[in-house]
Enzyme design. Structure first.
Site, PDB file in Angstrom:
ATOM      1  N   GLU A 195       0.636  -1.277   0.013  1.00  0.00           N
ATOM      2  CA  GLU A 195      -0.168   0.103  -0.136  1.00  0.00           C
ATOM      3  C   GLU A 195       0.923   1.364  -0.157  1.00  0.00           C
ATOM      4  OE1 GLU A 195      -3.310   0.493  -0.581  1.00  0.00           O
ATOM      5  OE2 GLU A 195      -3.757  -1.715  -0.407  1.00  0.00           O
TER       6      GLU A 195
ATOM      7  N   GLN B 213       0.993   7.096  -5.079  1.00  0.00           N
ATOM      8  CA  GLN B 213       1.855   7.775  -6.285  1.00  0.00           C
ATOM      9  C   GLN B 213       2.559   7.000  -7.218  1.00  0.00           C
ATOM     10  OE1 GLN B 213       1.303  11.095  -5.956  1.00  0.00           O
ATOM     11  NE2 GLN B 213       0.716  11.319  -3.865  1.00  0.00           N
ATOM     12  N   THR B 214       2.207   5.647  -7.401  1.00  0.00           N
ATOM     13  CA  THR B 214       3.074   5.025  -8.081  1.00  0.00           C
ATOM     14  C   THR B 214       2.032   3.647  -8.933  1.00  0.00           C
ATOM     15  OG1 THR B 214       4.910   5.157  -6.598  1.00  0.00           O
ATOM     16  CG2 THR B 214       5.026   3.599  -8.614  1.00  0.00           C
TER      17      THR B 214
ATOM     18  N   GLY C 167      10.563   6.991  -6.183  1.00  0.00           N
ATOM     19  CA  GLY C 167      10.235   8.218  -5.708  1.00  0.00           C
ATOM     20  C   GLY C 167       9.781   8.568  -4.480  1.00  0.00           C
TER      21      GLY C 167
ATOM     22  N   TYR D  91      -6.176   6.082   4.868  1.00  0.00           N
ATOM     23  CA  TYR D  91      -6.623   5.231   4.014  1.00  0.00           C
ATOM     24  C   TYR D  91      -5.718   3.827   4.189  1.00  0.00           C
ATOM     25  CZ  TYR D  91      -5.541   2.207  -0.263  1.00  0.00           C
ATOM     26  OH  TYR D  91      -5.549   1.432  -0.659  1.00  0.00           O
TER      27      TYR D  91
ATOM     28  N   ASP E 238      -9.328   5.856  -1.229  1.00  0.00           N
ATOM     29  CA  ASP E 238      -8.160   6.421  -2.209  1.00  0.00           C
ATOM     30  C   ASP E 238      -8.872   7.327  -3.368  1.00  0.00           C
ATOM     31  OD1 ASP E 238      -9.437   4.545  -3.867  1.00  0.00           O
ATOM     32  OD2 ASP E 238      -7.351   3.579  -4.363  1.00  0.00           O
TER      33      ASP E 238
ATOM     34  N   CYS F 200     -19.969   2.997 -18.064  1.00  0.00           N
ATOM     35  CA  CYS F 200     -21.322   2.762 -17.177  1.00  0.00           C
ATOM     36  C   CYS F 200     -21.911   1.591 -17.517  1.00  0.00           C
ATOM     37  CB  CYS F 200     -22.082   4.108 -17.484  1.00  0.00           C
ATOM     38  SG  CYS F 200     -21.162   5.664 -16.980  1.00  0.00           S
TER      39      CYS F 200
ATOM     40  N   CYS G 156     -21.045  -1.033 -15.232  1.00  0.00           N
ATOM     41  CA  CYS G 156     -21.054  -0.869 -13.989  1.00  0.00           C
ATOM     42  C   CYS G 156     -22.270  -1.295 -13.131  1.00  0.00           C
ATOM     43  CB  CYS G 156     -21.106   0.835 -13.611  1.00  0.00           C
ATOM     44  SG  CYS G 156     -20.900   1.404 -12.070  1.00  0.00           S
TER      45      CYS G 156
ATOM     46  N   SER H  13       6.664  16.580  -8.294  1.00  0.00           N
ATOM     47  CA  SER H  13       5.321  17.107  -7.927  1.00  0.00           C
ATOM     48  C   SER H  13       4.899  18.669  -8.402  1.00  0.00           C
ATOM     49  CB  SER H  13       4.636  16.559  -6.753  1.00  0.00           C
ATOM     50  OG  SER H  13       5.634  17.127  -5.629  1.00  0.00           O
TER      51      SER H  13
END
Length: 316
Positions: free
Chosen positions: A8, A13-14, A52, A91, A109, A171, A174, A267
């Site tokens: 996690e 960010q990856t 990173g 999270y 998230d 959709c 879904c 960033s």
């Protein structure tokens, strides 16, 4: 819990595909909390190199030390204890708690924020703490106590592959189509609402490859803290300015050669770099001189990947 935790944190960010080889290598060398708590920082950052956001790795080690000191090396099993660990927010605590210990807590998230904002046609900015808290409260009211991990993973996956971030949501595929307010109103692409990010600052930098190869460790705080770097300065220097820089540092440059330009995006800032190989008679003060094997054992920012590759092409 340890494996879920590592995955996690890496996935923040990856992308998943990018994380897989790092995850396997990391667990192979640091298979448990004890190994992570005792690893040297240079080795930890080398294992993290390329992912990173290096503070994530430092926070992992700090939390592992917490677990060793406060919980006897056993990963805690209550939401509050997990949440108290360094670098773990709502999270991650919700993900570990629900996936591993079946604690009925949400794991909100970006995927979940997008799904819920479309379901409810919520005009709030999903980057704000208030909207995130509201979504967490909504989910906590309905999360099934007998399957919280399945529920959280289902919502996350729905956002990843159906209610997608870029382009039209799928959709027709879904399972929540009939409940979705944005879909009923034909406004799927109006959500989620996000305030436009500030434009990244552009910094021009000149990178020097002093032969033999000179590198130094960056300060312990700030951008790319604790990583090793080639000498570099702000601005784009011309050849005669590079010679002047070397002479000011007490060096006698024998040869100066341009080796191309590179760009790296952080960033909030972009580095636009111009590189030079500088052959000198003396060592550069304040730097360590390393062989290729020594350099490869140390963590260097991805920002310098282009110049590392250039060195390898030249046999250094």
């Amino acid at each position: 819990a340890y494996r879920v935790w590592i995955s996690e944190i890496m996935l923040q960010q990856t992308r998943v595909e990018a994380v897989k080889p790092y995850y396997e290598r990391f667990l192979s060398e640091l298979p448990d909390v004890s190994a992570l708590a005792s690893v040297e920082e240079d080795r930890l950052l080398k294992l993290w190199e390329g992912l990173g956001y290096y503070n994530r790795a430092r926070n992992l080690k700090a939390a592992a030390c917490q677990i060793m000191e406060q919980y006897g090396g056993r990963f805690p099993s209550s939401y509050e204890e997990i949440r108290s660990l360094k670098g773990i927010g709502n999270y991650t605590a919700g993900a570990i708690g629900s996936f591993v210990y079946h604690i009925p807590k949400p794991a909100v998230d970006g995927n979940v924020l997008r799904v819920v904002s479309r379901l409810t046609a919520d005009e709030g900015d999903i980057k704000t703490a208030a909207v995130r808290s509201k979504v967490e409260e909504l989910i906590e009211e309905i999360i099934p106590k007998d399957a919280p991990g399945d529920f959280n993973q289902g919502l996350i996956e729905l956002g990843a592959i159906v209610c997608v971030p870029n382009g039209e949501p799928k959709c027709a595929a879904c399972p929540l189509e009939a409940l979705c307010k944005a879909h009923k109103e034909g406004r799927e692409m109006d959500f989620p609402v996000k305030k436009k990010a500030k434009a990244r600052r552009i910094e021009k930098r000149t990178v020097f490859i002093f032969k033999r190869i000179a590198i130094r460790k960056r300060p312990a705080k700030g951008l790319l803290a604790g990583l090793y770097e080639f000498p570099n300065v702000e601005g784009h220097l011309r050849t005669e300015e590079v010679i002047g820089y070397a002479q000011t540092a007490g060096l006698t440059p024998v040869r100066v050669k341009r080796i191309g330009t590179a760009k790296h995006i952080f960033s909030h800032v972009e580095w636009h770099m111009r590189g030079y190989i500088v052959r000198c008679k003396e060592k550069l003060p304040g730097y360590v001189w390393v062989t290729r094997a020594e350099r490869e054992a140390l963590a260097m920012p991805t920002a310098f990947r282009y110049y590392r590759k250039k060195l390898e092409e030249m046999g250094y």
